[in-house]
Structures are given as C-alpha cells and as structure tokens.
Design an enzyme around this catalytic site. Structure first.
Site, PDB file in Angstrom:
ATOM      1  N   CYS A   1       0.851  -1.189   0.000  1.00  0.00           N
ATOM      2  CA  CYS A   1       0.000   0.000   0.000  1.00  0.00           C
ATOM      3  C   CYS A   1       0.892   1.247   0.000  1.00  0.00           C
ATOM      4  O   CYS A   1       1.667   1.442  -0.944  1.00  0.00           O
ATOM      5  CB  CYS A   1      -0.939  -0.082   1.212  1.00  0.00           C
TER       6      CYS A   1
ATOM      7  N   ASP B   1      -8.434  -2.598  -8.226  1.00  0.00           N
ATOM      8  CA  ASP B   1      -8.020  -1.617  -7.225  1.00  0.00           C
ATOM      9  C   ASP B   1      -8.698  -0.282  -7.515  1.00  0.00           C
ATOM     10  O   ASP B   1      -8.434   0.345  -8.544  1.00  0.00           O
ATOM     11  CB  ASP B   1      -6.494  -1.461  -7.263  1.00  0.00           C
TER      12      ASP B   1
ATOM     13  N   HIS C   1      -7.548  -3.836  -4.130  1.00  0.00           N
ATOM     14  CA  HIS C   1      -6.448  -3.301  -3.335  1.00  0.00           C
ATOM     15  C   HIS C   1      -6.316  -4.128  -2.053  1.00  0.00           C
ATOM     16  O   HIS C   1      -7.304  -4.578  -1.479  1.00  0.00           O
ATOM     17  CB  HIS C   1      -6.724  -1.840  -2.981  1.00  0.00           C
TER      18      HIS C   1
END
Length: 300
Positions: A173, A236, A269
């Site tokens: 991330c 994502d 994600h």
C-alpha cells in the site's frame, strides 16, 4: 467490515469505526499494536508465523534528524550473515501483519527489518479513526522516509549477522510506493517488490496532492537502480489499470527490462493482507512466490 479500496486508505465515505478493540504487543521496550483495528475483518483468519528458530525483537537506531527510529527485526537463529529485506508498512504502521511478514521472510532465510516510519507523530496502528490515521501518515514526507531508509541501511551495515551487500525491500500500500522511490534513490538496494503502491497522482488530485506525492514512481522509472516487481490488483479502486499500463510502458521505454508490474485482474487493493476482507488467497500466494523467486535470484 468496510473494504479498503484505496492505496492510502479509506475515502471519506468509507470511514468506519473499529469493529473490535485489540491489545498492544510490547517487545524490547517499544510497543507495537496488534492487528490494525481500522482494517481488521472479523471473518479473517490471518496467517500466523511463529518465532521458532528465529530471533525476533525490536531495536532502535538514529535517523538523520536525530530521531531514534524503532524497528521490528526477525532473522534466523545463528551467526549468518543473512541477506536482508527492509519491510515497509501500509498506512497502519508496524502492526501484527507486518511483523508476521518479517517472520515469514526470516523463515525463508532472510533478516527482515520493518522501520516504524510514522511514530515521530504517533503510532497509527491501534487507531480506528481513519482521518486521524491519515493525518499521521501525511506527516511522513518523502525526505523523512528516505532518511529513515538510509538510516536502516546504515544500521544493517553494522550488524555482523547481516549481508549488507545483499539487501532488498518490499512494501505494501503506502509502502509499495516507497519501494519504487527507494530503489530509484539507493544503489545499496538489490531488488524491490512493491505491493499495490500508488504510481501516479489520481486523475482528480489537486495540485497540492500532486506536489505532496512527489516524486511519483512513474517519474522515476528511468532512475531505478535495482529491479522492481510490482504486484497490483485489476480491481483496485485507487490505482487505475491505465496507470499500471503507463508504468509498464515507462519501464520499457527506459530500458528497465528487469522491472515489471504483474496485474491480477480480479484482485482488489490489499489482496495480500490476510487480516482484511480484501484478501485473495490465490493471488497472495502467487505474489509471494514471485517475491521469493526475485529475492532468491538477487539476494542469495
């Protein structure tokens, strides 16, 4: 559990309170939270890696600004020397998921070091309020973070058990973006694996956000000093597929044929985060196998 779909956390309409309260793990006088409550799914069954055969503890060392930077370290027992992997956290800091990543790497024969980049301001890991977390994360600017990476490399160089000539980096991330930045800045890094870090500013980003995020990975493609493997999700919500294609194109144009991004078409994600609802086991396992293959080739 609210699904985090953005590389720097929840959007304003996704902010949700914690579903549970968790304790704090303390090692070596430095306290790190357990699984981050802001993202923990009650339905998750996180992977747990024990410390058998490992030395796992916390340390601290001076950063360029004089701050004593805490870090979690896990390495195999014995004198080594072992190749090293720097582990860069998500926005939640050094919580149990990141510590477990370090232990997984140690079980594979690496010494893993996870610096706590955010704690100058506060530790985001035990918090459930995403606005407070993002305020903490925003305080960790590029030069501070690169300084912390430099301090980590310096500290690694002083450890008799570490192969300071064989150092990789991986991040998740927020930490995925740091991987690209660090591999463009530090010749001492031999390989990087970036898990879904933002590559370019969002299409609707303000000028202030664009400036704050610099340097963006897409602008650093030609400056990479080590191969970087990107592992990204096709679903994502915060990293559009066209930016992934643009990054792969930029790498090719720069002649960086040893770097690339793998796109898992159906993955969201955070697909490696086994404590979240976003976890996708098959994609996570495939990505981890690719990470180990790259580090085996470059660090051992």
């Amino acid at each position: 559990m609210t699904l985090i779909t953005r590389p720097e956390g929840l959007s304003a309409d996704q902010i949700a309170p914690s579903r549970r309260s968790l304790g704090v793990a303390a090692l070596g006088g430095v306290a790190f939270a357990a699984y981050a409550p802001a993202a923990l799914s009650q339905a998750a069954s996180p992977i747990t890696t024990d410390s058998a055969g490992l030395i796992a503890h916390t340390v601290s060392y001076p950063a360029p600004d004089g701050f004593e930077l805490p870090a979690y370290v896990a390495r195999p027992e014995g004198d080594g020397p072992f190749p090293v992997v720097i582990v860069v956290s998500e926005i939640f800091g050094v919580h149990e998921y990141i510590r477990d990543i370090c232990r997984r790497l140690a079980k594979a024969g690496y010494a893993a070091v996870a610096p706590a980049f955010f704690v100058r301001k506060a530790d985001p890991a035990p918090l459930s309020d995403m606005q407070s977390i993002m305020t903490i994360v925003a305080a960790a600017g590029y030069e501070q973070v690169m300084g912390d990476v430099a301090a980590t490399l310096d500290w690694i160089g002083l450890q008799s058990w570490a192969r300071s000539d064989r150092v990789g980096i991986t991040g998740f991330c927020w930490g995925g973006k740091v991987v690209w930045q660090a591999c463009a800045r530090f010749p001492a890094l031999d390989a990087g694996v970036a898990w879904y870090g933002r590559l370019a500013p969002a299409a609707n980003a303000t000028d202030e956000q664009k400036t704050a995020g610099r340097p963006w990975p897409i602008d650093l493609a030609g400056e990479l000093k080590a191969p970087v493997l990107g592992l990204y999700g096709g679903q994502d919500g915060g990293i559009p597929n066209d930016t992934v294609k643009a990054m792969n194109d930029a790498l090719a144009a720069a002649g960086k044929t040893d770097s690339q991004i793998i796109l898992y078409d159906d993955a969201p994600h955070g697909f490696h985060a086994d404590y979240r609802a976003s976890y996708r086991e098959a994609n996570a396992k495939d990505g981890w196998a690719r990470l180990l293959a790259l580090f085996e080739a470059r660090l051992k």
